[in-house]
Motif scaffolding. Structure first.
Motif: not given
Length: 346
Positions: A58-61, A63-68
């Motif tokens: 969940a954290a990785g998911l 983080a990915g939406t935030r970075e992109s």
């Protein structure tokens, strides 16, 4: 992958419809299995891991939406993760313990804090008590508009004054001028602050849709305003042409999205609902075809604890009418202006 999918199916409500084997989604969006509120292939593994106490996916998911800068996905994933944490909080507690200042964890906790207050008769006071969680997410969020969407929802639940709401709104649109979630929060605030002001709500939604780029979910905001009008028991009249235009905008948006996909499922379910209320059966049948096996609780959960059953019954009626060559499904019991029964959403 097979084991993951088996566990995922246990986490989502579904109904199996016996029949012929399912065809590829792109070829025929209507399958033999109907899933209610099914996660997409990015969210699903995060929910499976959370069910086993692991927060890292969940954290990785997020983080990915935030970075992109995938703000629409981030908003929806945050809401789904918070809903899961409402019943299964262990993984979120672990996340908080191991990374108390993580901005993605703070975001989920803020969404959960607001959601927990929503159904209480003491909602306004509870939301005031949850303000630190919302503030922490906003302060850590940087350019992220999603914490401000949560703050807008909280302000509506607290019946905050216009000045406070406008301040929060300015922070939200400064970060993302066309974020659908923030616009939806503003629309709901307008509707709550001025019951029966359907023309004003449509004015706001239509202006936002005109200003939004092609393909933006904000193009569907007038559809939400039309839905509010059609399901509100208050007095007032909105021209039929405006309701049809709202539906037509959403039809254009739906046409540009992939068929039988979980991401546009809520748009298509809502669009089918509104089209049926407008007596546009053939258009509704096409949206039910495009949504394929993906039913969503909203809007079928109004006044019922069995949204999937309602979806299936309505779909059968619409299909039957289309097969007979008629103009659309006969008016179901819920067709027509109705009260605010049901759970709705926020």
């Amino acid at each position: 992958m097979v084991d993951t999918m088996v566990r995922l199916r246990a986490l989502i409500r579904s109904a199996r419809l016996r029949g012929t084997p399912p065809r590829p989604a792109a070829e025929a969006p209507v399958g033999d299995e109907v899933l209610l509120d099914a996660p997409d292939d990015r969210l699903g593994p995060a929910l499976v891991a959370a069910a086993h106490g692991a927060h890292e996916p969940a954290a990785g998911l997020l983080a990915g939406t935030r970075e992109s800068a995938e703000w629409e996905h981030r908003d929806r994933y945050t809401a789904r993760l918070a809903a899961f944490a409402h019943a299964r909080p262990e993984w979120l507690r672990t996340w908080q313990t191991t990374a108390p200042g993580d901005q993605d964890g703070l975001l989920v906790r803020a969404r959960l804090a607001v959601d927990r207050c929503w159904q209480s008769p003491d909602r306004a006071e509870l939301l005031r008590q949850s303000a630190p969680a919302v503030t922490a997410a906003a302060e850590a969020g940087g350019s992220d508009p999603v914490p401000w969407r949560i703050a807008l929802d909280s302000a509506r639940g607290r019946r905050a004054g216009h000045a406070e709401f406008e301040r929060l709104w300015a922070e939200a649109v400064r970060r993302a001028p066309h974020h659908y979630g923030c616009h939806l929060a503003a629309l709901e605030y307008l509707a709550t602050a001025s019951p029966g002001a359907h023309r004003e709500c449509l004015d706001f939604a239509e202006t936002a849709a005109r200003d939004a780029p092609e393909g933006s979910l904000v193009r569907a905001l007038p559809l939400r305003a039309a839905f509010r009008y059609l399901t509100d028991g208050t007095a007032g009249t909105v021209e039929r042409a405006r309701l049809d235009t709202a539906a037509d905008l959403a039809l254009t948006l739906s046409a540009g999205l992939p068929p039988a996909d979980p991401w546009p499922a809520e748009l298509r379910n809502l669009l089918a609902y509104v089209l049926i209320r407008l007596g546009r059966g053939p258009d509704a049948a096409e949206q039910l075809r495009l949504t394929g096996p993906y039913a969503t609780s909203f809007p079928w959960d109004r006044g019922t604890d069995d949204p999937l059953g309602r979806f299936l019954a309505v779909r059968e009626e619409v299909r039957g009418a289309a097969a007979r060559g008629g103009p659309g499904a006969p008016a179901p019991p819920w067709n027509g202006r109705c009260s605010r029964a049901g759970r709705g959403d926020h």
